[in-house]
Motif scaffolding. Structure first.
Motif, short mmCIF file in Angstrom:
data_model
loop_
_atom_site.label_atom_id
_atom_site.label_comp_id
_atom_site.label_asym_id
_atom_site.label_seq_id
_atom_site.Cartn_x
_atom_site.Cartn_y
_atom_site.Cartn_z
N GLU A 25 0.84 -1.19 0.00
CA GLU A 25 0.00 0.00 0.00
C GLU A 25 0.88 1.24 0.00
OE1 GLU A 25 -4.22 -0.69 2.15
OE2 GLU A 25 -2.48 -0.66 3.50
N VAL A 26 0.42 2.28 -0.68
CA VAL A 26 1.15 3.54 -0.75
C VAL A 26 0.18 4.69 -0.53
CG1 VAL A 26 0.89 3.81 -3.26
CG2 VAL A 26 2.86 4.84 -2.10
N LYS A 27 0.66 5.76 0.09
CA LYS A 27 -0.19 6.91 0.41
C LYS A 27 0.34 8.16 -0.27
CE LYS A 27 -1.98 9.51 4.42
NZ LYS A 27 -1.96 9.61 5.90
N ASN A 28 -0.57 8.97 -0.80
CA ASN A 28 -0.21 10.25 -1.41
C ASN A 28 -0.12 11.30 -0.30
OD1 ASN A 28 0.08 12.62 -2.82
ND2 ASN A 28 -1.85 12.47 -3.94
N ILE A 29 1.09 11.74 0.04
CA ILE A 29 1.26 12.75 1.09
C ILE A 29 1.58 14.13 0.49
CG2 ILE A 29 1.96 11.10 2.87
CD1 ILE A 29 4.87 11.83 2.30
N SER A 30 1.34 14.28 -0.80
CA SER A 30 1.52 15.58 -1.45
C SER A 30 0.20 16.33 -1.43
CB SER A 30 2.00 15.40 -2.90
OG SER A 30 0.91 15.06 -3.74
N PRO A 31 0.21 17.64 -1.72
CA PRO A 31 -1.05 18.41 -1.74
C PRO A 31 -1.80 18.30 -3.06
CG PRO A 31 0.81 19.87 -2.10
CD PRO A 31 1.39 18.51 -1.84
N GLU A 32 -1.29 17.51 -4.00
CA GLU A 32 -1.91 17.41 -5.32
C GLU A 32 -2.31 15.96 -5.62
OE1 GLU A 32 -2.52 20.03 -7.07
OE2 GLU A 32 -1.33 21.48 -5.93
N SER A 33 -3.37 15.79 -6.41
CA SER A 33 -3.72 14.45 -6.87
C SER A 33 -2.75 14.04 -7.97
CB SER A 33 -5.16 14.43 -7.41
OG SER A 33 -5.28 15.28 -8.55
N MET A 34 -2.53 12.75 -8.10
CA MET A 34 -1.57 12.25 -9.09
C MET A 34 -2.21 11.14 -9.92
SD MET A 34 2.04 12.18 -6.97
CE MET A 34 1.37 11.29 -5.56
N GLU A 35 -2.07 11.24 -11.23
CA GLU A 35 -2.64 10.25 -12.12
C GLU A 35 -1.59 9.26 -12.60
OE1 GLU A 35 -4.61 12.12 -15.36
OE2 GLU A 35 -6.17 13.06 -14.11
N LYS A 36 -2.04 8.02 -12.79
CA LYS A 36 -1.23 6.95 -13.38
C LYS A 36 0.12 6.79 -12.68
CE LYS A 36 -3.40 7.27 -17.93
NZ LYS A 36 -3.18 7.48 -19.38
N VAL A 37 0.09 6.72 -11.35
CA VAL A 37 1.32 6.43 -10.61
C VAL A 37 1.69 4.98 -10.86
CG1 VAL A 37 2.36 6.24 -8.33
CG2 VAL A 37 0.85 8.17 -8.86
N MET A 38 2.90 4.76 -11.31
CA MET A 38 3.35 3.41 -11.66
C MET A 38 4.23 2.83 -10.56
SD MET A 38 2.13 3.05 -14.79
CE MET A 38 3.08 1.72 -15.48
N ALA A 39 3.91 1.59 -10.13
CA ALA A 39 4.78 0.85 -9.24
C ALA A 39 5.74 0.04 -10.11
CB ALA A 39 3.97 -0.07 -8.34
N VAL A 40 7.02 0.14 -9.82
CA VAL A 40 8.05 -0.54 -10.63
C VAL A 40 8.77 -1.56 -9.74
CG1 VAL A 40 10.08 -0.27 -12.08
CG2 VAL A 40 8.35 1.55 -12.01
N ALA A 41 8.73 -2.81 -10.15
CA ALA A 41 9.40 -3.88 -9.40
C ALA A 41 10.62 -4.35 -10.19
CB ALA A 41 8.44 -5.05 -9.18
N MET A 42 11.75 -4.42 -9.50
CA MET A 42 12.98 -4.95 -10.10
C MET A 42 13.39 -6.20 -9.34
SD MET A 42 15.08 -1.40 -10.75
CE MET A 42 14.55 -0.73 -9.17
N PHE A 43 13.43 -7.32 -10.05
CA PHE A 43 13.75 -8.60 -9.44
C PHE A 43 15.20 -8.95 -9.80
CE2 PHE A 43 9.18 -8.53 -10.29
CZ PHE A 43 8.69 -8.75 -9.01
N ARG A 44 16.00 -9.22 -8.75
CA ARG A 44 17.44 -9.41 -8.93
C ARG A 44 17.91 -10.74 -8.31
NH1 ARG A 44 19.88 -4.58 -10.44
NH2 ARG A 44 18.55 -2.73 -10.25
N THR A 45 19.11 -11.11 -8.71
CA THR A 45 19.76 -12.27 -8.11
C THR A 45 20.40 -11.86 -6.79
OG1 THR A 45 21.86 -11.80 -9.23
CG2 THR A 45 20.28 -13.20 -10.41
N LYS A 46 20.98 -12.82 -6.09
CA LYS A 46 21.59 -12.54 -4.79
C LYS A 46 22.73 -11.54 -4.89
CE LYS A 46 23.37 -14.95 -0.72
NZ LYS A 46 23.70 -16.27 -0.12
N ASP A 47 23.45 -11.55 -6.02
CA ASP A 47 24.57 -10.61 -6.18
C ASP A 47 24.14 -9.28 -6.79
OD1 ASP A 47 24.07 -11.25 -8.81
OD2 ASP A 47 26.03 -12.13 -9.23
N GLY A 48 22.84 -9.07 -6.96
CA GLY A 48 22.33 -7.79 -7.44
C GLY A 48 22.10 -7.70 -8.93
N THR A 49 22.33 -8.76 -9.67
CA THR A 49 22.12 -8.74 -11.12
C THR A 49 20.62 -8.69 -11.43
OG1 THR A 49 24.11 -10.03 -11.49
CG2 THR A 49 22.53 -9.94 -13.30
#
Length: 237
Positions: free
Chosen positions: A94-118
């Motif tokens: 869950e994420v909360k908008n703590i700005s004074p403006e509404s925001m459209e099409k906020v994208m959540a970006v997931a990066m999946f990596r190996t143990k060494d960061g690749t």
């Protein structure tokens, strides 16, 4: 052939002649009518240009309000969990908008990596609430097909233009608010005007911090830090 009288000797001479053949004085031709008509047009154009230039270059007297912290970090991350289910890998939370403006099409970006960061893969998805209003909390889920090499996940957010939207975790935000309240209480005890002791880094609090920093000969950044708290405690003794 058109002719005119020489002003010096009165002899008729051609309008195209450069000088009078009788007395040798130079002949000044008349200015054509269209040239006279063009003068007021050019004058009015120049006046208009000067007026537009003056209007565009005149600085506005309207002062821009100070940017609150929420404009710098517009999101608060309430929760986040990485997981695997069947053949899929995901990040949910869950994420909360703590700005004074509404925001459209906020994208959540997931990066999946190996143990060494690749980086193995990157996935993105629009959060559930679109738009997300000021103060509103929205769930999100982003992911894709699992890969055995994936051991770690990382989360970020961005707007439709691809610009990053920074966030603060709920735990860090709570600590920050407590630190701001402490700074406000100490500043108030020292006679500075901070308004309400509310844990919000507003204009009054920032101004008071800068005044205190100026008094000590410190850089005036208006920020709350451990060093500021220590300096305030020292000044209170």
């Amino acid at each position: 052939m058109a002719s005119m009288s020489c002003k010096e000797c009165g002899r008729k001479v051609s309008r195209n002649a450069k000088k009078c053949p009788q007395c040798g004085i130079a002949i000044k031709g008349k200015i054509p009518l269209f040239a006279w008509l063009a003068i007021p047009v050019v004058f009015l154009a120049a006046i208009g240009y000067l007026y537009i230039s003056t209007k565009s270059s005149t600085p506005s007297n309207t002062k821009q309000p100070a940017l609150p912290v929420a404009d710098i970090r517009p999101l608060e991350l309430i929760s986040r969990k990485c997981g695997k289910e069947n053949i899929n890998v995901y990040i949910v939370g869950e994420v909360k908008n703590i700005s004074p403006e509404s925001m459209e099409k906020v994208m959540a970006v997931a990066m999946f990596r190996t143990k060494d960061g690749t980086l193995v893969k990157s996935e993105e998805a629009i959060i559930h609430s679109n738009p997300i209003l000021p103060g509103q909390t929205s769930p999100f889920k982003v992911g894709g097909t699992d890969d055995p090499a994936i051991t770690d996940c990382y989360l970020s957010f961005k707007n439709p233009s691809g610009q990053p939207l920074t966030y603060i975790t709920a735990k860090d935000r709570q600590k920050e608010e407590q630190q701001i309240r402490e700074a406000q209480s100490l500043l108030s005890a020292l006679g500075y005007q901070v308004g309400d002791i509310d844990g919000i880094l507003g204009t009054q609090t920032i101004t008071s911090i800068k005044e205190f920093q100026a008094k000590l000969g410190l850089p005036q950044d208006g920020a709350v830090s451990n060093q500021l708290i220590a300096d305030l405690h020292k000044s209170k003794k």
